[in-house]
Design an enzyme around this catalytic site. Sequence first.
Site, short mmCIF file in Angstrom:
data_model
loop_
_atom_site.label_atom_id
_atom_site.label_comp_id
_atom_site.label_asym_id
_atom_site.label_seq_id
_atom_site.Cartn_x
_atom_site.Cartn_y
_atom_site.Cartn_z
N SER A 71 0.86 -1.20 0.00
CA SER A 71 0.00 0.00 0.00
C SER A 71 0.89 1.24 0.00
CB SER A 71 -0.86 0.01 1.27
OG SER A 71 -1.50 1.26 1.41
N TYR A 114 -1.38 -0.70 10.34
CA TYR A 114 -1.62 -1.36 9.05
C TYR A 114 -0.50 -0.96 8.08
CZ TYR A 114 -3.69 -1.41 4.31
OH TYR A 114 -3.91 -1.57 2.96
#
Length: 252
Positions: free
Chosen positions: A144, A157
């Site tokens: 990401s 995360y």
Amino acid sequence: MALMKRFQGKVAIITASTQGIGFGIAERLGLEGASVVISSRKQKNVDEAVEKLKVRGIDALGIVCHVSNAQQRKNLIDKTIERYGKIDVIVSNAAVNPSVDNILDSQESVLDKLWEINVKASILLLKDASPHLEKGSSVVFISSIAAYQPQSSMAMYGVTKTALLGLTKALANEMAPDTRVNTVAPGFVPTHFADYITKDASVRKRLEETTLLNRLGTTEDMAAATAFLASDDASYITGETLVVAGGLPSRL
Ligand code: NAP
């Protein structure tokens, strides 16, 4: 647009692939000729996704696999080998973001879950798969943009996604020369996973404006980058991360 057929005769496993980015990747690899093995936690979602792929003329096998379940991971690999006898491509796409808490306010169980699903399960799946990976095979992790700039609502995360960048380097080394290992780092894509960020029209507009290209990403954008890295077009690329984020800040 007529697609190339870079995956004719190839077998690709994509985890967490009954919707969103994973489904988009399965569809793209399938349209380029791959036999695709799709999976997620729920049988109903698996069946529906297989149907959608078959309607598009894609050879698809669907198997339930919660990536943190050892038995289901083994079954995913076993059934793939039973049906196709080999694995050419593995796309490790499953991830969770169970909390928007600051890192230091996160419950230990949340930290465990983030590590378990976002990082450890990818490693364990590759452990099961590695004896079957063909010479010239390829692994793609889905990281990401948050790996580079972890925003506060997704800080831990983001750190698990940073870990995937290190894992890419380490496994590229370990699995060379037969298997290449690369990563795609998506920007914001309006999927179910990103609903909590992209659903609100004003937040969405702000996000669009932070990109250089003035839009959010699409599952097709992520699928195209993944297909490139998984294909022989990228046969001299390993240990790398391709950021697909419309110009959002990442690294030099
Ligand atoms: P999504 O649209 O919500 O799809 C998630 C998929 O994963 C579903 O098919 C779901 O099906 C399956 N799934 C969920 N938990 C699972 C588990 N434990 N084991 C196996 N399958 C599981 O999500 P997405 O946005 O495509 O996200 C895919 C990847 O892209 C993730 O790694 C995410 O971190 C990354 N990413 C997304 C964005 C974004 O903006 N969307 C940005 C950067 C990175 P079931 O419910 O049937 O399990």
